[in-house]
Design a protein around this motif. Structure first.
Motif, short mmCIF file in Angstrom:
data_model
loop_
_atom_site.label_atom_id
_atom_site.label_comp_id
_atom_site.label_asym_id
_atom_site.label_seq_id
_atom_site.Cartn_x
_atom_site.Cartn_y
_atom_site.Cartn_z
N UNK A 189 -9.41 -43.17 -42.63
CA UNK A 189 -10.49 -42.65 -43.53
C UNK A 189 -11.62 -42.73 -43.19
N UNK A 190 -12.10 -43.15 -41.94
CA UNK A 190 -13.29 -43.09 -41.52
C UNK A 190 -13.93 -41.51 -41.32
N UNK A 191 -14.92 -41.29 -41.87
CA UNK A 191 -15.61 -39.96 -41.76
C UNK A 191 -16.04 -39.56 -40.51
N UNK A 192 -17.14 -40.56 -40.17
CA UNK A 192 -17.81 -40.10 -38.77
C UNK A 192 -16.83 -40.41 -37.50
N UNK A 193 -16.56 -39.16 -36.81
CA UNK A 193 -15.64 -38.98 -35.79
C UNK A 193 -15.86 -40.15 -34.63
N UNK A 194 -17.03 -40.23 -34.09
CA UNK A 194 -17.14 -41.01 -33.22
C UNK A 194 -17.06 -42.65 -33.38
N UNK A 195 -17.20 -42.85 -34.64
CA UNK A 195 -16.94 -44.31 -34.82
C UNK A 195 -15.30 -44.38 -35.21
N UNK A 196 -14.87 -43.38 -35.67
CA UNK A 196 -13.25 -43.29 -35.82
C UNK A 196 -12.67 -43.37 -34.49
N UNK A 197 -13.02 -42.47 -33.53
CA UNK A 197 -12.31 -42.75 -32.29
C UNK A 197 -12.39 -44.34 -31.68
N UNK A 198 -13.64 -44.54 -31.79
CA UNK A 198 -13.76 -46.08 -31.18
C UNK A 198 -13.12 -47.00 -32.01
N UNK A 199 -12.72 -46.81 -33.32
CA UNK A 199 -11.59 -47.76 -33.91
C UNK A 199 -10.07 -47.54 -33.42
N UNK A 200 -9.84 -46.11 -33.29
CA UNK A 200 -8.54 -45.78 -32.82
C UNK A 200 -8.28 -46.31 -31.46
N UNK A 201 -9.37 -46.48 -30.46
CA UNK A 201 -9.11 -46.90 -29.14
C UNK A 201 -8.72 -48.61 -29.26
N UNK A 202 -9.74 -49.16 -30.26
CA UNK A 202 -9.33 -50.74 -30.19
C UNK A 202 -8.09 -50.80 -30.97
N UNK A 203 -7.49 -49.89 -31.85
CA UNK A 203 -6.21 -49.98 -32.36
C UNK A 203 -5.09 -49.91 -31.57
N UNK A 204 -5.23 -48.92 -30.66
CA UNK A 204 -4.31 -48.51 -29.81
C UNK A 204 -4.07 -49.22 -28.54
N UNK A 205 -5.16 -49.74 -28.01
CA UNK A 205 -5.26 -50.21 -26.54
C UNK A 205 -3.92 -51.36 -26.57
N UNK A 206 -3.79 -52.40 -27.37
CA UNK A 206 -2.66 -53.48 -27.16
C UNK A 206 -1.54 -52.63 -27.47
N UNK A 207 -1.27 -51.53 -27.87
CA UNK A 207 0.19 -51.03 -28.54
C UNK A 207 0.77 -50.25 -27.39
N UNK A 208 2.19 -50.24 -27.57
CA UNK A 208 3.12 -49.29 -26.86
C UNK A 208 3.12 -47.75 -27.46
N UNK A 209 2.14 -47.16 -26.83
CA UNK A 209 1.99 -45.65 -27.36
C UNK A 209 2.87 -44.87 -26.44
N UNK A 210 3.70 -44.17 -27.17
CA UNK A 210 4.73 -43.26 -26.74
C UNK A 210 4.54 -41.85 -26.88
N UNK A 211 3.99 -41.40 -28.21
CA UNK A 211 3.46 -39.99 -28.45
C UNK A 211 2.09 -40.14 -28.94
N UNK A 212 1.46 -39.10 -28.46
CA UNK A 212 -0.08 -38.75 -28.67
C UNK A 212 -0.01 -37.41 -29.06
N UNK A 213 -0.80 -36.96 -30.26
CA UNK A 213 -0.72 -35.73 -30.82
C UNK A 213 -2.20 -35.35 -31.69
#
Length: 500
Positions: A189-213
């Motif tokens: 729901x974060x509107x500012x894209x740069x802020x959003x991507x930074x938050x996505x990086x923090x969320x995904x780094x510790x995870x087992x990511x298998x699909x990116x779209x």
């Protein structure tokens, strides 16, 4: 050890593939069934009555009664739907409007109905299931999946929800994928894209990511931020990342860059979604083109692009298309779009089954990053800038610069000035601001720091004339395209040293 979900995925995929093959093996019959259903269901709508649907039995009847229209031509009907009237283009009211940038007059409101919504969701799911069935790879269903998309926050107008298509679709992620899906609702729901991507990086780094779209330009930004933070390749950060799903722009210019960012090759699936419908998806890893969705409430017509602007160009159905011909794709849908020109051109790569590639737009445009900038917008932006600071130009063209030697990608404007601006930076700022005002996709990319502001390359006096002469197109009706989605003209002008 395989999870229960991974074990179940294969028989489920096999069943879905069988149902797809059923209609794909009888394409003409599938389209005829869709056509008859559309006409029957909409015969009592305002549009249906205005166009005498009750007497339409064949495609030729339809062609006689329903002209090809773009959004502007259909707008009087759409405005009535937006105002809350019922039974205008389709029975009842739409459940959503997908809001997109308009080409000539502000935002476009594309209706999505309860009948059309399922195809937006099922097609993407089916693409993944066909991949599982073909490759036997279902391990990724146990990992985390990220879908880079617009905010799922929706507004309401006269009882109808409206928002970006990707935000609407976010509300329809199947329950069995909810736990696997990232980013979180809060981050999405974060509107500012740069802020959003930074938050996505923090969320995904510790995870087992298998699909990116996502759209390649947005995903590239996400990958670069991951690498910046960890000093590792994406494939080393996410050891089990093996499937990239994309749509919206041509992936080929990005492929080498992505393989470098990832550090290895990964399988990919191409999708062809739009607000107006989900048209096609890649069904085979080693076949060129995407399987056209002939059973999803969309009836297709095709007009040869080279004849499109003639009076009454010939409209054909799926049974008469030929391989390798550039067609303008016309759709009629269970969302209430009729004889509708979405502006895309396609070529068929196969007719058994029917597969297409998106070959471009019927008008010149730039959408290397999903911005959908059209000729009218660049011409208007330049006109406003020239009037604002008293500059005159002889000729210009615009091309994308996808992989600059340094900094973010940008649009490169090649301009032959009659008299130059005193301040080139002020001139650039004026053009850029006008483009942002006209085109919300372009603005999102600039604000989100996916693109930097445009750059101007000055062309020498008569440089464009010299270029046209060099390709044997000087004079007559030949014109320099105002913009292109590739750099053929741009690179030729630079190579032949027609720049200052």
């Amino acid at each position: 050890m395989k999870s229960f979900k991974a074990i179940l995925a294969k028989p489920f995929a096999k069943r879905v593939v069988k149902s797809i093959q059923k209609w794909a093996s009888k394409p003409v019959e599938a389209q005829e069934k869709v056509f008859q259903n559309l006409i029957t269901e909409a015969s009592n709508t305002v549009f249906g009555k205005d166009h005498d649907f009750i007497s339409i039995n064949t495609h030729q009847d339809f062609v006689k009664r329903v002209p090809i229209r773009d959004y502007e031509a259909l707008k009087p009907y759409i405005e009535r739907v937006v105002d809350g009237e019922t039974d205008i283009l389709w029975k009842g009211k739409p459940i959503y409007f997908a809001k997109t940038s308009g080409t000539t007059s502000g935002a476009k409101y594309i209706p999505i109905t309860k009948e059309s919504m399922p195809s937006h969701v099922e097609a993407a799911r089916n693409a993944i299931l066909m991949y599982i069935n073909e490759t036997g790879n279902a391990k990724f269903v146990d990992g985390k999946m990220i879908f880079l998309q617009g905010s799922p926050v929706l507004n309401e107008q006269n009882g109808i929800q409206l928002g970006r298509l990707s935000g609407i679709v976010a509300h329809y992620v199947p329950k069995y994928l909810q736990k696997n899906r990232l980013p979180s609702l809060e981050t999405n729901c974060i509107e500012d894209w740069e802020t959003k991507v930074d938050a996505i990086v923090e969320e995904t780094l510790p995870e087992n990511m298998t699909i990116i779209s996502g759209i390649p330009s947005w995903v590239q930004m996400y990958f670069e931020k991951l690498i910046e933070k960890t000093d590792k390749k994406v494939g080393d950060i996410f050891k089990n990342f093996n499937l990239f799903i994309f749509g919206g722009v041509n992936y080929e210019p990005y492929r080498a860059k992505f393989e470098n960012l990832i550090g290895r090759k990964v399988d990919s699936i191409e999708l062809y979604p739009a607000s107006e419908g989900f048209f096609a998806f890649q069904d085979k890893q080693n076949e060129r083109g995407m399987l056209l969705q002939l059973n999803s409430g969309i009836f297709y017509e095709f007009v040869e692009a080279e004849h499109f602007f003639e009076d009454n160009p010939k409209r054909i159905t799926i049974k008469d298309v030929k391989l390798g011909v550039n067609y303008v794709m016309i759709i009629s849908t269970n969302a209430g779009l009729w004889g509708y020109n979405i502006g895309d051109t396609v070529e068929f790569t196969s007719t058994k089954p029917y597969r297409v590639i998106v070959s471009g737009r019927i008008k010149h445009f730039i959408s290397a990053f999903g911005e959908h900038v059209i000729g009218k917008e660049v011409e208007q932006a330049l006109k406003e800038a020239c009037e604002h600071i008293d500059v005159s130009i002889n000729e210009f063209t615009v091309a994308p610069k996808i992989n600059p030697e340094e900094g973010l990608p940008y649009h490169e404007w090649f301009i032959e000035f009659e008299n130059e601006p005193k301040s080139i930076s002020e001139f650039i700022e004026n053009i850029d601001q006008s483009l942002q005002n006209q085109n919300s996709y372009y603005k999102d990319l600039i604000v989100g720091k996916v693109l930097q502001s445009l750059k101007i390359t000055k062309v020498e006096k008569d440089g464009f004339k010299k270029y046209m002469k060099s390709i044997g197109k000087l004079g007559g009706q030949n014109k320099i395209p105002r913009l292109a989605n590739d750099r053929k003209i741009a690179d030729a002008i630079i190579k032949q040293q027609f720049v200052k």
